[in-house]
Enzyme design. Structure first.
Site, PDB file in Angstrom:
ATOM      1  N   GLY A 227      35.704  54.266  43.695  1.00 54.21           N
ATOM      2  CA  GLY A 227      35.503  53.145  44.593  1.00 54.21           C
ATOM      3  C   GLY A 227      35.918  51.841  43.956  1.00 54.21           C
ATOM      4  O   GLY A 227      36.440  51.805  42.838  1.00 54.21           O
ATOM      5  N   PHE A 229      35.109  47.904  42.617  1.00 54.08           N
ATOM      6  CA  PHE A 229      34.008  47.105  42.068  1.00 54.08           C
ATOM      7  C   PHE A 229      33.717  45.879  42.934  1.00 54.08           C
ATOM      8  O   PHE A 229      32.866  45.072  42.600  1.00 54.08           O
ATOM      9  CB  PHE A 229      34.250  46.693  40.616  1.00 54.08           C
ATOM     10  N   HIS A 247      39.430  39.130  33.495  1.00 52.07           N
ATOM     11  CA  HIS A 247      40.619  38.297  33.249  1.00 52.07           C
ATOM     12  C   HIS A 247      41.705  38.530  34.291  1.00 52.07           C
ATOM     13  O   HIS A 247      42.658  37.750  34.378  1.00 52.07           O
ATOM     14  CB  HIS A 247      41.153  38.519  31.828  1.00 52.07           C
TER      15      HIS A 247
END
Length: 340
Positions: A227, A229, A247
């Protein structure tokens, strides 16, 4: 040009020269020139035949790269590897995959358009190609596989240093959010035989992770959670790790990722953000170049300072507890959930 350029002039001139070196080096790597030299020196004529390259152009390219320490001309027209060019052989832990990713035509054309990023703050990659880098990775599976392989090769030693830098006493479970093929998770679990892990990644990445973790001997202790985040994360762990993820994203998306982690964490859990940290007034070439790559691919996304991470934590229900150095370019920024 002065007959003997001063050091500052030489540095400035070399900065202007690098745009020529990357496409030449990538062409040699695609032709497997470093691999052809594995057994020792070869004449340019034989190398050109093996690599499918023009002999004169190959000779000139190898001489140019030899001036920067990659390859060596041992006698007229005969070349060999150096410790630098050895990194470009097809072998685990080298830089071949990284060179093919960041020296690909889509990267070079985006680099040529970085002026757009400087004017607008937006991704030159998206400006040139009309799609995001992640959309391209989903659209071109072979490039996505090469990208994940490059990260695993490039960061394997650094991931080991990160794993060694933290005190895992009492930690039974680790959630690795956006952990790619699982290089960092594997390094942690190999050092901690009683620990288990959860890898949160996009479903299309998990087959690569399955192969990688099996090869590292830890697959039986890792649960896969396919999935994004950006969506709720149905995982539990004493430590949640977000390594080289934030980043890649602007601040708004970083706040979403951190909120998803915070929603799944218990009060006693800890968050570890591991990144190359920008330190104002203390520039380093590795971090500087990586930050420009973030600008190219993602616009506002960047190598942040500790202060910038503290701002992200404050906005998402965390408080910074400490910053740990590692025996690598990465730092570990530890945070804990703020108690309600």
């Amino acid at each position: 040009m002065p007959e003997t350029p001063p050091e500052d002039f030489t540095t400035a001139f070399r900065l202007l020269s690098h745009l020529y070196l990357t496409p030449v080096l990538v062409a040699l790597i695609r032709g497997r020139v470093p691999d052809h030299l594995e057994q020792g020196p070869l004449p340019a004529s034989e190398l050109a035949a093996r690599a499918g390259l023009n002999e004169l152009s190959l000779t000139r390219a190898l001489r140019a790269l030899a001036a920067f320490g990659a390859f060596k001309e041992v006698s007229p027209g005969v070349f060999t590897n150096t410790p630098v060019s050895e990194f470009f052989r097809d072998r685990p832990g080298g830089l071949r995959s990284a060179a093919l990713v960041w020296g690909a035509e889509h990267a070079l054309t985006s680099a040529a358009a970085l002026g757009h990023s400087l004017k607008t703050g937006k991704s030159s990659f998206e400006q040139v190609h009309g799609e995001s880098f992640w959309d391209r990775m989903r659209r071109v599976p072979q490039e996505n596989e090469m990208f994940n392989r490059a990260l695993a090769d490039l960061r394997s030693d650094e991931h080991q240093r990160i794993a060694e830098a933290y005190d895992w006493t009492g930690v039974k479970t680790v959630v690795d959010v956006g952990g790619g093929a699982g290089s960092l998770l594997a390094a942690i679990l190999r050092n901690q035989p009683d620990m288990r892990g959860t890898l949160v990644e996009r479903p299309e990445v998990l087959p690569d992770a399955d192969r990688f973790l099996k090869a590292r001997g830890v697959r039986d202790r890792v649960e896969f959670l396919g999935g994004s985040f950006f969506d709720p994360i149905a995982a539990h762990g004493d430590i949640w790790i977000v390594c080289q993820v934030l980043h890649d994203w602007p601040d708004a998306e970083c706040r979403t990722i951190l909120n998803r982690c915070r929603d799944g964490m218990r009060d006693a859990d800890r968050l570890l953000v591991s990144e190359m940290l920008t330190v104002p007034c203390e520039p380093t070439p590795t971090i500087a170049i990586l930050d420009l790559k973030m600008l190219l691919y993602f616009g506002e996304a960047r190598q942040r300072t500790v202060g910038e991470y503290q701002e992200l934590f404050s906005a998402t229900g965390f408080e910074l507890t400490r910053v740990l150095a590692t025996e690598s370019a990465f730092g570990i920024v530890e945070a804990r959930p703020v108690q309600p």
